[in-house]
Design an enzyme around this catalytic site. Structure first.
Site, short mmCIF file in Angstrom:
data_model
loop_
_atom_site.label_atom_id
_atom_site.label_comp_id
_atom_site.label_asym_id
_atom_site.label_seq_id
_atom_site.Cartn_x
_atom_site.Cartn_y
_atom_site.Cartn_z
CE1 TYR A 1 -4.43 -1.10 -0.11
CE2 TYR A 1 -3.31 -3.02 0.81
CZ TYR A 1 -4.42 -2.44 0.19
OH TYR A 1 -5.50 -3.22 -0.14
CD GLU B 1 -6.60 -6.08 1.02
OE1 GLU B 1 -5.37 -5.93 1.27
OE2 GLU B 1 -7.22 -5.33 0.23
NE ARG C 1 -5.27 -13.04 -17.09
CZ ARG C 1 -4.11 -12.41 -17.08
NH1 ARG C 1 -3.43 -12.27 -15.94
NH2 ARG C 1 -3.59 -11.91 -18.19
#
Length: 401
Positions: A95, A137, A206
């Site tokens: 972050y 999270e 993915r």
């Protein structure tokens, strides 16, 4: 909580972000990847090339600025994003890197308009948003790692079966290479897989829905081979999986995540509505429903033709075996092959009607965004409350439903 002056400064930029946000986010990604190229392996480079990731981030930043007085309005979006981040392995230490490049991009793109006060306000606002996501999270990481069979990060899994489900969709059965168990998950959730893409020279992740009910010894994903269409390039990872990943191969897998899932504790009827590869989470939901009991289920699916429909024989077998299941398939193109007696078929695009509305039912939708929007509109017009409609559209930027 941010002070009034900070919120006013951030909120005042919302109109500018709605108009010019894509230019900002395009600059942001280019800057970040130039200075931190290792992050390319976390972000979907196919979406980067198509511009969809830049568009999604621009919309998200504008929405955050608009609702800065009450960010709890965005709680469902933050939950969706937190699940995607946790599935991709985005951690707290990422972050500050993202924040640095975002603030630098605001300064570089807006120029003199980005004065010290505005940059300080956006720095505080970004810090608030980062704290919200990091906390959510962290809880997801802990839950994933501490449950039986669970883990955090990447786990090597072996492809023990590879099965063609249609001319476009292939299933991969994944078993932990360490010999351990797989965790429980909620029908409708997904995993992230990571493979090396030769044309990029790097690993790419993915996310693919789990297409079988939980409780087995493997995790099954069912992947559509994405061909190039117009300006959209061919799917980098899907083509690697189809063309080069065979039985016995090892691939990296992240633990199950996702905020779109079947309420298995309810006893109400269920209507599952899907199109194309959107059938994959519905298969997990359907198998779980039929294993659990006798809840009435309508399974409504739309696809181009019988040749591209996945799980056709399995669905026909279930429809013949379970009286509580009603199966209807819409084919855009008529097919000469006769459908099994247990399967109702229609030609054309899906049109929901009163026969598809069950009292007190829960409705789960998955497929392309335009399809989901059309089916939700039909259900609302038929008297179904929005609270009973749950949707997931594949792609970048949330479900938009």
């Amino acid at each position: 909580m941010l002070d009034i002056a900070t919120r006013q400064l951030v909120k005042a930029t919302a109109p500018v972000l709605k108009t010019h946000g894509v230019a900002l986010t395009r600059h942001f990604y280019a800057r970040m990847f130039q200075h931190n190229p290792e992050l390319k392996q976390i972000f979907n480079q196919g979406h980067q090339q198509a511009g969809s990731q830049q568009q999604a981030l621009a919309m998200a930043v504008a929405a955050y600025a608009e609702h800065i007085d009450n960010p709890s309005v965005l709680a469902p979006v933050l939950t969706l994003v937190a699940n995607k981040h946790a599935s991709l392995g985005i951690r707290a230490e990422h972050y500050p890197v993202v924040g640095h490049h975002l603030l630098a991009s605001i300064a570089e793109v807006l120029g003199d308009a980005a004065n010290d006060a505005l940059l300080a306000a956006w720095g505080a606002a970004y810090g608030q948003l980062a704290d919200l996501l990091i906390a959510e999270e962290a809880a997801l990481y802990q839950q994933a790692a501490t449950q039986p069979g669970g883990w955090s990060g990447w786990r090597a899994c072996r492809v023990v079966r590879k099965v063609a489900e249609s001319s476009e969709i292939t299933s991969f059965y994944l078993q932990p290479a360490d010999g351990g168990a797989v965790p429980a998950y909620l029908p409708g959730q997904y995993v992230t897989v990571r493979v090396r893409v030769p044309q990029l020279g790097m690993m790419q992740p993915r996310q693919y829905s789990l297409s079988a009910a939980p409780g087995g010894s493997t995790l099954r994903i069912s992947v559509k081979r994405e061909a190039a269409r117009g300006a959209s390039p061919a799917g980098m990872v899907s083509n690697v999986l189809h063309d080069t990943v065979e039985e016995g191969a090892l691939i990296d897998v992240a633990p199950p995540m996702g905020d779109f899932w079947l309420d298995t504790a309810a006893d109400t009827p269920v209507v599952l509505v899907s199109a194309g590869v959107g059938i994959t989470p519905m298969m997990a939901m359907l198998d779980a429903l039929l294993q659990a009991g006798s809840r009435p289920v309508q399974f409504l699916h739309a696809c181009r033709s019988a040749s591209v429909q996945a799980f056709g024989p399995h669905l026909a077998k279930l429809a013949a075996e379970y009286p509580q299941l009603q199966l209807t398939v819409w084919y855009e193109q008529a097919d000469s092959a006769p459908a099994p007696a247990a399967v109702a078929t229609r030609v054309g695009r899906m049109q929901l009607d009163a026969a598809n509305v069950l009292p007190h039912a829960q409705y789960y939708l998955c497929g392309p965004l335009a399809f989901m929007q059309a089916q939700k509109a039909s259900l609302l017009a038929l008297g179904v409350s929005a609270a009973r409609i749950h949707a997931e559209a594949f792609g970048t930027g949330g479900n938009g439903i």
